[in-house]
Structures are given as C-alpha cells and as structure tokens.
Design an enzyme around this catalytic site. Structure first.
Site, PDB file in Angstrom:
ATOM      1  N   GLU A 193      34.394  -9.946  -7.158  1.00 15.18           N
ATOM      2  CA  GLU A 193      34.157  -9.721  -8.589  1.00 15.18           C
ATOM      3  C   GLU A 193      33.087  -8.639  -8.662  1.00 15.18           C
ATOM      4  OE1 GLU A 193      35.942 -11.149 -10.747  1.00 15.18           O
ATOM      5  OE2 GLU A 193      36.589 -13.087  -9.974  1.00 15.18           O
ATOM      6  N   CYS A 221      28.663  -7.531 -16.501  1.00 13.18           N
ATOM      7  CA  CYS A 221      29.789  -6.841 -15.856  1.00 13.18           C
ATOM      8  C   CYS A 221      30.854  -6.469 -16.884  1.00 13.18           C
ATOM      9  CB  CYS A 221      30.371  -7.702 -14.742  1.00 13.18           C
ATOM     10  SG  CYS A 221      30.783  -9.381 -15.254  1.00 13.18           S
TER      11      CYS A 221
HETATM   12  P1  NAD Z   1      24.386  -6.655  -5.416  1.00 14.98           P
HETATM   13  O1  NAD Z   1      25.663  -6.196  -4.798  1.00 14.98           O
HETATM   14  O2  NAD Z   1      23.172  -5.865  -5.167  1.00 14.98           O
HETATM   15  O3  NAD Z   1      24.038  -8.135  -4.904  1.00 14.98           O
HETATM   16  C1  NAD Z   1      24.920  -9.203  -5.101  1.00 14.98           C
HETATM   17  C2  NAD Z   1      24.655 -10.257  -4.038  1.00 14.98           C
HETATM   18  O4  NAD Z   1      25.010  -9.747  -2.750  1.00 14.98           O
HETATM   19  C3  NAD Z   1      23.198 -10.677  -3.926  1.00 14.98           C
HETATM   20  O5  NAD Z   1      23.135 -12.058  -3.704  1.00 14.98           O
HETATM   21  C4  NAD Z   1      22.721  -9.906  -2.708  1.00 14.98           C
HETATM   22  O6  NAD Z   1      21.629 -10.499  -2.053  1.00 14.98           O
HETATM   23  C5  NAD Z   1      23.944  -9.948  -1.836  1.00 14.98           C
HETATM   24  N1  NAD Z   1      24.030  -8.913  -0.809  1.00 14.98           N
HETATM   25  C6  NAD Z   1      23.364  -7.727  -0.745  1.00 14.98           C
HETATM   26  N2  NAD Z   1      23.729  -7.056   0.371  1.00 14.98           N
HETATM   27  C7  NAD Z   1      24.645  -7.811   1.014  1.00 14.98           C
HETATM   28  C8  NAD Z   1      25.415  -7.650   2.197  1.00 14.98           C
HETATM   29  N3  NAD Z   1      25.310  -6.565   2.967  1.00 14.98           N
HETATM   30  N4  NAD Z   1      26.280  -8.613   2.529  1.00 14.98           N
HETATM   31  C9  NAD Z   1      26.435  -9.711   1.762  1.00 14.98           C
HETATM   32  N5  NAD Z   1      25.725  -9.930   0.637  1.00 14.98           N
HETATM   33  C10 NAD Z   1      24.845  -8.987   0.255  1.00 14.98           C
HETATM   34  O7  NAD Z   1      24.699  -6.838  -6.950  1.00 14.98           O
HETATM   35  P2  NAD Z   1      23.652  -7.228  -8.110  1.00 14.98           P
HETATM   36  O8  NAD Z   1      22.789  -6.059  -8.378  1.00 14.98           O
HETATM   37  O9  NAD Z   1      23.022  -8.531  -7.759  1.00 14.98           O
HETATM   38  O10 NAD Z   1      24.640  -7.476  -9.333  1.00 14.98           O
HETATM   39  C11 NAD Z   1      24.980  -6.487 -10.250  1.00 14.98           C
HETATM   40  C12 NAD Z   1      26.391  -6.017 -10.007  1.00 14.98           C
HETATM   41  O11 NAD Z   1      27.282  -7.123 -10.022  1.00 14.98           O
HETATM   42  C13 NAD Z   1      26.919  -5.083 -11.078  1.00 14.98           C
HETATM   43  O12 NAD Z   1      27.665  -4.064 -10.480  1.00 14.98           O
HETATM   44  C14 NAD Z   1      27.824  -5.971 -11.910  1.00 14.98           C
HETATM   45  O13 NAD Z   1      28.820  -5.307 -12.628  1.00 14.98           O
HETATM   46  C15 NAD Z   1      28.397  -6.855 -10.862  1.00 14.98           C
HETATM   47  N6  NAD Z   1      28.874  -8.087 -11.445  1.00 14.98           N
HETATM   48  C16 NAD Z   1      30.203  -8.334 -11.474  1.00 14.98           C
HETATM   49  C17 NAD Z   1      30.689  -9.484 -12.061  1.00 14.98           C
HETATM   50  C18 NAD Z   1      32.145  -9.801 -12.120  1.00 14.98           C
HETATM   51  O14 NAD Z   1      32.474 -10.947 -12.411  1.00 14.98           O
HETATM   52  N7  NAD Z   1      33.049  -8.870 -11.866  1.00 14.98           N
HETATM   53  C19 NAD Z   1      29.789 -10.368 -12.624  1.00 14.98           C
HETATM   54  C20 NAD Z   1      28.447 -10.075 -12.592  1.00 14.98           C
HETATM   55  C21 NAD Z   1      27.998  -8.939 -11.983  1.00 14.98           C
END
Ligand code: NAD
Length: 498
Positions: free
Chosen positions: A221, A255
């Site tokens: 997502e 999102c």
């Molecule tokens: P992010 O990708 O920075 O982090 C998301 C999660 O992934 C965190 O828990 C982080 O610690 C973890 N993470 C970071 N590096 C990783 C790795 N190498 N391997 C595995 N996990 C890792 O995203 P964010 O800044 O927390 O969230 C914002 C983003 O999420 C925006 O792009 C938003 O659009 C998207 N989002 C999408 C949805 C959806 O349902 N499609 C919902 C909410 C947010």
C-alpha cells in the site's frame, strides 16, 4: 520532547519473535473460528471503552486533531464488526462438483487456510488504522503476526497490541517490534510467510524486491497523487468544502488525499475563489489548541514539501491562498493553494505529503481524464458532478484502485471497501473481503466418489484411448447435436475398453 523510550528490535529480536509466533500459530489456527471472532469482538469492546485514550495517543504521537484520531478509532471498530461477520462466511470451506463431464466423479472442497506468520510494516500517518487494517484480518484468519510500527509512532501500536492481548490473543501469536527501517528490513528478511507493507513507494520497492528474492508474497500500500476532477456541473461549494477537507486533513499527510485538482475552464476561477476563501480561514496550530491543521510529522517533511513548493513557484505557479501559521515552529507548513500548475512541476509529478493544493485548469472532462491518468501513481480519485451517470462513466476511465463521487478520503475509511492502488501505488488490497482473502491461501481437496474405479485415461495409451478421448471432447464440447451424438457413441466404445 522525550515521551517514551523503546529499544529498537534488531535481527535477533525479530528472529526470537518469529520463533515464538511460528510455535504458537498452529494452535491459534486450530481454534474454532468462532473463538477468534469472539476475541475480535472483545477487542472491539475494549477499544470502544479506551477510544479517548487511544485517540489521545494518536494525537500525541502524530499531531493530528482529536476528531481525526477518533476517526481512526471508528474505522478500526468498524473493521472488527465487519470481519466478525464476514470471516465465518468467507473463510468457510466450499464443497462442489465440477461442471466438466470428465470430472463428474470428483467432489471438490476449497478450504481457506492461514498463510502462517505475517509481517506487518506500518507508517506513521494513520498509525492505528493502517496497522489494524492488516493485523485484524490476519489474526481472525488464524495467522500469527509480527507488527513493525513506524519509528515515529510506536506507542499507538504498542497500546493496540496490549488491548488485543487483553482481549485474548495469545502473546506468542502477536508481537510488536518497535524500530526504524533496519527493524523493518530485518522483519522482511526474517522468514515470515507474507509481508503487508504500507509506506512510501521507495521503501515499497525495496520490500518488494526482497520478497521476490525470498519468493514470498507481499501486499504493498504505497503512495498516491490522487486526482480530483471538478466538472462544470459540480456543486462548487460542496466541491470546495470537500477538496479542502480532503487535502488538509491530517495536515495533508494522507495517502488517498486529492493531491492534483483538475478543474474545467468554465468553473475554474469560481472554484479557486471558493477554495481560497476556505483555506485562508483554516486554523493552524497544535491539536491541543483545537486547530484544524496541525504540524507535519517531522521537520524533514516540511523541508521536502518546501522543495516541491519552491520548484512550482520557480516554474511559474501562483499562490492563490496561504493560510497564516499562528505558531512559528519548524514543524509547520502553511496550508497553500497553487494555481497555474503545469505537468513539469514536482507538485504534479511527485507525491506531495503535506498541506499544498495544486489546481490545474483543464479544457473538459476528457482533458481531465488524460491528465489524471498521466501520473505514475493510481491509488484513489474523486469526481465532482451532479450527474451521477456521467460521473460513474468517467470513474471507469480512471486508473485508480477506487473512485469517489462528490467525496474524499472515504475509499480508505469504509470497512467493506477494498483499499489499494494500481501502478506505483502498489498491489494487493486491505479492508473488505479482498483484505481478508490476502490473509489466507486456498487449498483444494479433491475426493473421489467411487474410490474403486480407475480413471479411463490412465496408462496404457492405445489408439483406442486417443479415439475415445477425442469422442469425449466431442460429447462435451461438440458444436452441434450430431457432433455430440457421434461423441457419445465413441465414448461408449471407450467405456467398454478393457
Ligand atoms: P516509509 O516508507 O518511510 O516507512 C514506512 C514503514 O517502513 C516504516 O515503519 C519504516 O520504519 C519502514 N521501513 C523503512 N525502511 C524500510 C526497509 N528498508 N525495509 C522495511 N521497512 C522499512 O513511509 P512513511 O513516511 O512512514 O509513510 C508515508 C508514505 O506512506 C506516503 O508515501 C504515503 O502515501 C504512504 N501511505 C500509503 C498508504 C496506502 O494505504 N496506500 C497509507 C498510508 C501511507
């Protein structure tokens, strides 16, 4: 401000949690489904009682308004109620006979079995509902879960897991692993059976690549840059109210928010006036002060948004409105409306994750659809019109996981509605029946109604068999009655074959 301290999970902690979950999962899956449904219902009761506390934690960690924290609680309560009803129906085994004449002796049962141990990685913007959206269906389907919340909002997840344990989910079946990206990467590489990842496109690609290497499935997502299309017959005041609400909700960190607004020429100027008046009137400040738009999650988000904003101005965009920020603190970005926005600007090409609303003037609906689909993202979309039929017809032409008419955000906020995207917005679905089916794998069990009879097409292969088999195809699929009759004669011969 230091509020809580957590020790980040590393590979050893993840491995220990996985071993514990792996050991406990078969017994959890073996419990009757109604027991897991009852636990889900108890969690719903506990969360309902703790709703103010839970929303308070979300507000404290994330900075959103209290009503928005309660909004997350509402969806999670709805998800419990929905999955409590849907799981017995959707996870029940189905037994049937094949329509194929050749298979008439077979009885087929499709069972829905849990995947095993699921890894759930959640972001910070909706820390409760995005964690629960995967954790709840995974548990009710009989999986064990390792949850890695965002390093920016771990307490919400820790409290949610405490409530689930109190409701009766065994501690070994559900683990929470605080930590940053390294903990997430360790989780994906730990040996879990499937990964549910919600977060940015960039991290999603890393997770997907690692899952591909390990040959495990993942649900992604990811980000979005949702179009909102405002047609000439739109109720302009409703459209302005809705789009301002959708874009600035959670300080623009959603999102499924309208992030690119395409307005047909005939109503463009009036729409900009309506929107600007509303944005100028927004109150900006800490949630505790009762403000509508809070701070962004982290100063780095403000800096990233400023780069996109500066790029737009440098390429000729105009500021139609910019709500004053009462607090002179580094975490805030003033809610802003940009007009004269063009496709070469970062605010259209990239996801903007903060309170900036870019408006694009378009010729007509076709022009809007073409530009809306030009994005690499395809999460959700909205169409603003009084003409429902026309709106639905346009909805079918949009490349998106969901489309709303005259509303915003709800595509990710209705328990029954599968939520997810196309293109770079990810793959797989959460919520709805589709989200539950992501937590199981179907197993087909095929039984023989006459175990004492061998199949006609087993060895030995003889010319008789090939002829008889061809007759069988004619009987089953022949184009005319004569063809099928000839097939029947051939099949009778085959049946007499020794
Ligand atoms: P992010 O990708 O920075 O982090 C998301 C999660 O992934 C965190 O828990 C982080 O610690 C973890 N993470 C970071 N590096 C990783 C790795 N190498 N391997 C595995 N996990 C890792 O995203 P964010 O800044 O927390 O969230 C914002 C983003 O999420 C925006 O792009 C938003 O659009 C998207 N989002 C999408 C949805 C959806 O349902 N499609 C919902 C909410 C947010």
């Amino acid at each position: 401000e230091v509020w809580r301290r957590y020790t980040a999970a590393g590979a050893p902690e993840v491995a220990a949690a996985l071993a514990s979950a792996r050991g406990a999962q078969p017994a959890w899956a073996a419990r009757p489904l109604r027991e897991r449904v009852a636990i889900l219902e108890r969690f719903r009761r506990l969360l309902y009682e703790a709703r103010q506390e839970m929303a308070g934690i979300v507000v404290r960690e994330n900075g959103k308004a209290t009503v928005e924290g309660l909004g997350e609680v509402m969806l999670v309560l709805d998800l419990c109620a929905f999955y409590g009803k849907a799981a017995p129906r959707e996870l029940a085994p189905r037994t049937f006979r094949s329509a194929s004449l050749a298979m008439f002796r077979k009885q087929i049962t499709i069972a829905q079995e849990p995947v095993g141990v699921m890894g759930v990685i959640a972001p910070w913007n909706y820390p409760l509902m995005l964690a629960a959206g995967h954790v709840l269906p995974a548990l009710v389907a009989g999986n064990a879960v390792l949850l890695k919340p965002s390093e920016l909002t771990p307490t919400t997840a820790v409290r949610m897991v405490e409530l689930l344990h109190a409701a009766g989910v065994p501690r070994e079946v559900l683990h929470v692993l605080p930590g940053a990206g390294a903990a997430g990467a360790a989780l994906v590489a730990s040996g879990v059976d499937k990964v549910f990842f919600t977060g940015s496109e960039a991290t999603g690609r890393l997770v997907s690549a690692e899952c591909g290497r390990r040959m495990i499935p993942c649900v992604l997502e990811l980000g979005g840059s949702d179009p909102a299309i405002v047609l000439e017959d739109a109720p302009l005041d409703v459209a302005a109210d809705g789009i301002v609400f959708g874009r600035f909700y959670n300080a623009g960190q959603t999102c499924v928010a309208p992030k690119r607004v395409f307005v047909v020429d005939a109503v463009h100027d009036a729409f900009v006036r309506e929107v600007s008046a509303r944005v100028n009137a927004l109150s900006v400040g800490a949630a505790t002060s009762g403000a509508e738009v809070g701070p962004l999650i982290h100063p780095t988000q403000v800096a990233a948004l400023a780069v996109q904003y500066d790029d737009a101005l440098a390429r000729g965009a105009q500021v139609a409105a910019r709500s004053p920020v009462q607090k002179d603190e580094p975490g805030y970005f003033p809610p802003t409306v940009l007009t004269g926005v063009t496709e070469d600007m970062k605010v259209l090409r990239e996801e903007t994750f903060g309170p900036v609303l870019p408006i694009v003037r378009v010729r007509d609906a076709d022009d809007a659809v073409r530009r809306a689909n030009a994005s690499t993202f395809g999460l959700s979309a909205s169409i603003w019109t009084r003409d429902r039929r026309r709106g639905v017809a346009i909805a079918h032409r949009l490349q998106a996981g969901s489309v709303m008419l005259n509303d915003v955000l709800l595509a990710a906020g209705i328990a029954e509605v599968p939520h997810g995207g196309v293109k770079s917005s990810g793959m797989g679905r959460s919520h709805g029946v589709a989200g539950l089916l992501e937590c199981v794998q179907s197993k087909a069990i095929i039984t023989e109604r006459f175990p004492g009879i061998r199949q006609l097409w087993w060895y030995r292969y003889t010319p008789d068999l090939a002829r008889g088999f061809d007759a069988f195809l004619r009987l089953a699929h022949g184009r005319s009655p004569a063809d099928r009759l000839a097939g029947l004669v051939g099949v009778r011969r085959l049946l007499r074959r020794k």
